[in-house]
Design a protein around this motif. Structure first.
Motif, PDB file in Angstrom:
ATOM      1  N   GLY A   1       1.147  -1.335   0.224  1.00 39.55           N
ATOM      2  CA  GLY A   1      -0.183   0.080   0.168  1.00 39.55           C
ATOM      3  C   GLY A   1       0.474   1.106  -0.062  1.00 39.55           C
ATOM      4  O   GLY A   1       2.026   1.420   0.952  1.00 39.55           O
ATOM      5  N   ILE A   2       0.805   2.491  -0.805  1.00 36.50           N
ATOM      6  CA  ILE A   2       1.668   3.398  -1.299  1.00 36.50           C
ATOM      7  C   ILE A   2       0.650   4.383   0.263  1.00 36.50           C
ATOM      8  O   ILE A   2      -0.179   4.479  -0.084  1.00 36.50           O
TER       9      ILE A   2
ATOM     10  N   ARG B   1      -1.354   7.966  -3.429  1.00 36.36           N
ATOM     11  CA  ARG B   1      -1.356   7.514  -2.360  1.00 36.36           C
ATOM     12  C   ARG B   1      -3.259   6.657  -2.377  1.00 36.36           C
ATOM     13  O   ARG B   1      -3.912   7.201  -3.034  1.00 36.36           O
ATOM     14  N   SER B   2      -2.736   6.134  -1.718  1.00 33.50           N
ATOM     15  CA  SER B   2      -4.314   4.626  -1.805  1.00 33.50           C
ATOM     16  C   SER B   2      -3.785   3.681  -2.639  1.00 33.50           C
ATOM     17  O   SER B   2      -4.760   2.990  -3.702  1.00 33.50           O
ATOM     18  N   MET B   3      -3.187   4.261  -3.439  1.00 34.48           N
ATOM     19  CA  MET B   3      -2.614   3.170  -4.705  1.00 34.48           C
ATOM     20  C   MET B   3      -2.076   2.274  -4.280  1.00 34.48           C
ATOM     21  O   MET B   3      -1.247   1.947  -3.440  1.00 34.48           O
ATOM     22  N   ARG B   4      -1.925   0.457  -4.855  1.00 34.74           N
ATOM     23  CA  ARG B   4      -1.045  -0.569  -4.664  1.00 34.74           C
ATOM     24  C   ARG B   4      -0.650  -0.374  -5.560  1.00 34.74           C
ATOM     25  O   ARG B   4      -0.330   0.275  -6.517  1.00 34.74           O
ATOM     26  N   GLY B   5       1.208  -0.869  -4.370  1.00 41.14           N
ATOM     27  CA  GLY B   5       2.319  -0.837  -5.636  1.00 41.14           C
ATOM     28  C   GLY B   5       2.094  -1.198  -7.490  1.00 41.14           C
ATOM     29  O   GLY B   5       2.735  -0.532  -7.882  1.00 41.14           O
ATOM     30  N   ASP B   6       1.653  -2.019  -7.416  1.00 45.37           N
ATOM     31  CA  ASP B   6       1.533  -3.097  -8.887  1.00 45.37           C
ATOM     32  C   ASP B   6       0.751  -1.857  -9.423  1.00 45.37           C
ATOM     33  O   ASP B   6       0.821  -1.612 -10.927  1.00 45.37           O
ATOM     34  N   GLU B   7      -0.034  -1.143  -9.217  1.00 46.60           N
ATOM     35  CA  GLU B   7      -1.310  -0.154 -10.088  1.00 46.60           C
ATOM     36  C   GLU B   7       0.056   1.085  -9.962  1.00 46.60           C
ATOM     37  O   GLU B   7       0.020   1.630 -11.518  1.00 46.60           O
TER      38      GLU B   7
END
Length: 803
Positions: free
Chosen positions: A43-44, A58-64
């Motif tokens: 989690g970012i 923020r609130s994005m995943r590392g993958d996204e």
DNA sequence: CTTGGTGTGATGC
DNA sequence: TGCATCACA
């Protein structure tokens, strides 16, 4: 209402900046900080501006984030005891707050990366010197009402600023002139932050907190915004209600829906009475005032938090369903809290009195949160764990299924402590005060001699350990027994032996005695065996670690430290008369003595009574084992419990050597290999988990001039916010490094503005007798031991030279 | 499963 | 007053 001038400073993507400082190779690259790597790339929790350009949020995943920005660098926050460890950022935040405190008495730390600063007084002082603020005094300032909101266009900024300044001086609008002066102060403050910490920030300047916060958000990053009352309505015309602090949540939604207010300006149509009827009286009034840019909430001076806590979620399958689970996580959380409390005690001289356990339970997929509190009687992690368990026990209602079952399952568990009470310096309640006793005091109060003391000690322990200075309790808590006569020996022993104790002393010294020492008469040595007659207060300016310090110098440094402690004075006797005193506060837990058990030195442990030694050794073994499992843990600890020196420049090995009689200073950078870890890990100011480590010996601003002198007008330049010089882009990163190094040097030299000069390291004679002897007050220069590293060095000149 | 971990402050018993 | 809970950032 308009009498105060308040600034809100917010660090730009703070966690990213902290990581980039730690590892300068990350600078300028798209970067995000993530926690809990395992699932979808983690989690970012922070995104730098380079990455934001790609749409990473923020609130994005590392993958996204990777999808949006394939080149993004994801830095993982270290995991300690199974949970994210944010101490790095907390500590960095404190560095920043320290800078603010140089500018105002009234600083309120609002979060890890935000602080409100009441600068009314500074403005008042400054404005007496009646000079007209020029646009050039406000190089990064926007003014609401004169500039387009939401535009970071530099031309627009300047035009707006210029016209605003002309205007307020023409109209003799003193209220706004004060804001302009405040703008200068905040520019200086932000520059100081960057110089001293390497971090960039944005700021809002206005008459109250709400407006300050609002203003800050208008131009980021690395910019500041003045919001004069005249600009408020301009802003409010388009400002969504939820953007205002306290209106971002449920209440804000209700306001929007019930009143049909989309933007702040819509609120103006309601009378105070109407708003009070819609909401609560208090909230109505508050809303009415906020709609008019009025907010009387004061900046309350607070630099430290009122509570210390940690918590963890256990979502879905991870829910805690057994007593074993609960005990395990309580022990993890207790350990963290205890560790932080031990630090807090040293730093803030206060003791928490209340323990609160909070937990969320999943009762047929329905969340229920509860919290229980009780007295906090000890800083011992085991004790905290046990007390916490007593508090959380009640939640285990349905124990169907077996003795170990926990039901309903816990999906969240949190520990927090608060209700801090100050530990006055007159209370000789902790080990810290123990070390504060002065020789004067001890001889004055006719205390027992060493032999007597040792007898007392022996009588109160099993008598097995002659060197013991502690009394021991069953649970492992200890309390100091001796007075200075033998603590002199002990302190010296401990210093010699332990990086833990030493950093402890250093920190203490740094916080409490530097000023005192500088002015205190420290001429009479306490003891020949303990003190090095050659040591002098110069050493205070530059505390160094073992690593790069030769043995002889080490002892001199340490004894100076010791002496500083003894010169603090004003401590009551700590002699055997306390043996019978069993107040809880009297006792010191092991955690307190060894905030980081992995750094506890055998020699220090040897000072403890025999039964305790075994316990400590067991803990050390465990810690070593743990650190093998997670090497990150070790490196995190290396930096986590020490002074600012570490934090200012984590990728550097720091040695603060200065020497007079030359007109040029030099920084030598000694690249270190990872393979050096075994040696370097004993040094408390050493960082080993970055790919490059350097040894800084000394620096001077002349380097800065030099680098600027080489500016070519035809080259693309960037203006350094520090020295306001134009630096070619190709050199810019290194130029900033210079400032970081310079800052470091200043810190090591006690923050003195005047930077002393030093010789080039590579030309330093190894024999101290070869060094210039003509020094102030006849002091001998310090010896350097950089050659110990056995690495080739580069002087700062070549280091900062254009490629 | 999953914006998580921390922290402050208001409110209501 | 002190604690539990909630709301917000």
């Amino acid at each position: 209402m308009m009498d105060r001038i308040i600034a809100l400073v917010d660090m730009d993507c703070f966690y990213c900046q902290v990581e980039a400082r730690l590892n300068p190779s990350l600078k300028g690259k798209p970067l995000a900080v993530v926690q809990y790597n395992k699932w979808k790339g983690g989690g970012i929790i922070a995104v730098n501006y380079e990455a934001r350009e790609f749409g990473v949020t923020r609130s994005m995943r590392g993958d996204e984030a990777r999808k949006k920005c394939p080149d993004i660098i994801l830095v993982h926050v270290p995991e300690v005891r199974g949970k994210a460890d944010l101490s790095k950022y907390r500590d960095a935040g404190r560095e920043v707050v320290d800078v603010f405190c140089q500018f105002s008495e009234c600083v309120q730390r609002a979060s890890v990366d935000e602080a409100y600063i009441d600068i009314t007084e500074s403005v008042e002082q400054r404005i007496n010197n009646l000079y007209q603020v020029q646009p050039s005094h406000l190089p990064t300032t926007f003014v609401v009402g004169s500039t387009d909101i939401d535009s970071n266009d530099e031309d627009g900024r300047q035009r707006g600023l210029v016209s605003w300044l002309e205007n307020i001086y023409e109209l003799q609008d003193t209220a706004q002139q004060r804001l302009a002066v405040a703008g200068i102060i905040v520019e200086e403050m932000r520059t100081a932050v960057f110089r001293q910490t390497g971090f960039r920030c944005s700021a809002g300047i206005s008459h109250n907190k709400i407006l300050g916060k609002l203003a800050c958000g208008l131009h980021k990053p690395n910019r500041q915004t003045i919001l004069p009352p005249a600009g408020v309505m301009d802003l409010y015309k388009t400002l969504p209600v939820r953007k205002v602090r306290n209106l971002g949540g449920k209440f804000g939604c209700v306001v929007v829906e019930q009143l049909g207010c989309k933007v702040m300006a819509d609120l103006l149509q309601f009378t105070e009475r109407q708003l009070q009827q819609q909401f609560h009286e208090k909230m109505g009034t508050w809303l009415y005032n906020i709609a008019r840019g009025i907010d009387s909430d004061p900046v309350t001076k607070r630099l430290v938090s009122k509570s210390v806590g940690c918590c963890k979620k256990f979502p879905g399958r991870q829910a805690l369903t057994t007593k074993t689970d609960v005990q395990f996580w309580l022990s993890e959380l207790s350990a963290e809290v205890a560790e932080r409390l031990a630090k807090d005690l040293i730093e803030n001289k206060r003791r928490a009195k209340l323990l609160t356990v909070s937990y969320h339970q999943d009762i047929n997929s329905d969340f229920t949160s509860s919290s229980r509190s009780g007295p906090l009687t000890s800083y011992d992690p085991q004790r905290i764990q046990a007390d916490a368990f007593e508090l959380v026990k009640k939640s285990n209602t349905g124990s169907v299924g077996g003795p170990d079952v926990w039901n309903p399952p816990l999906v969240f568990l949190g520990l927090s402590v608060g209700k801090f009470v100050d530990e006055g310096t007159t209370q000789s309640s902790t080990i810290h005060d123990f070390f504060k006793a002065t020789q004067k005091e001890s001889s004055k109060d006719g205390s027992k001699n060493v032999t007597e003391l040792k007898k007392v000690v022996d009588d109160n322990t099993d008598g097995a350990d002659n060197h013991c200075i502690m009394q021991v309790k069953e649970c492992g808590e200890i309390k100091p027994l001796a007075n200075l006569k033998n603590s002199c020996e002990v302190v010296s022993d401990m210093c010699k032996a332990s990086s833990t104790s030493k950093s402890f002393f250093m920190k203490y010294l740094k916080q409490h005695s530097i000023a005192t020492c500088a002015e205190t008469n420290i001429d009479q040595p306490i003891s020949k065996s303990v003190l090095d007659p050659d040591s002098d207060d110069d050493l205070f300016e530059s505390p160094v670690t073992d690593m790069e310090t030769p043995k002889e110098e080490k002892s001199s440094l340490l004894s100076t430290t010791t002496r500083a402690e003894f010169n603090l004075g004003a401590s009551t006797s700590l002699v055997g008369n306390q043996v019978d005193d069993d107040t809880t506060e009297m006792w010191v837990s092991l955690t307190e003595l060894f905030p980081d058990i992995s750094k506890a030195d055998d020699d220090v442990v040897a000072l403890l009574p025999t039964p305790l030694q075994k316990r400590v050794q067991a803990q050390i073994e465990k810690a070593k084992h743990d650190s093998n499992v997670s090497s990150k843990h070790v490196s995190a600890n290396l930096t986590s419990d020490d002074t600012n020196m570490t934090h200012t420049s984590d990728s550097w090995l720091v040695g603060g050597h200065t020497q007079a009689e030359t007109d040029r200073a030099t920084v030598s950078y000694v690249p270190l290999n990872h393979g050096d870890e075994a040696e370097t890990s004993s040094a408390s100011h050493c960082k080993t988990d970055t790919s490059h480590a350097y040894l800084v010996t000394s620096v001077t601003p002349s380097i800065c001039e030099e680098s600027n002198a080489e500016n070519n007008q035809n080259v693309v330049c960037e203006t350094c916010p520090q020295c306001r010089k134009d630096v070619p882009l190709s050199e810019y990163a290194e130029h900033l490094d210079f400032h970081a190094a310079e800052k470091l040097h200043k810190e090591l030299n006690g923050g003195s503005v005047h930077v002393r000069t030093a010789v080039t390291t590579s030309t330093l004679p190894k024999n101290p007798s070869e060094l210039p002897t003509k020094r102030k007050r006849g002091r001998l220069p310090r010896k350097l031991s950089v050659t110990d590293c056995g690495k080739k060095m580069r002087s700062i000149t070549t280091f900062f030279a254009p490629k």
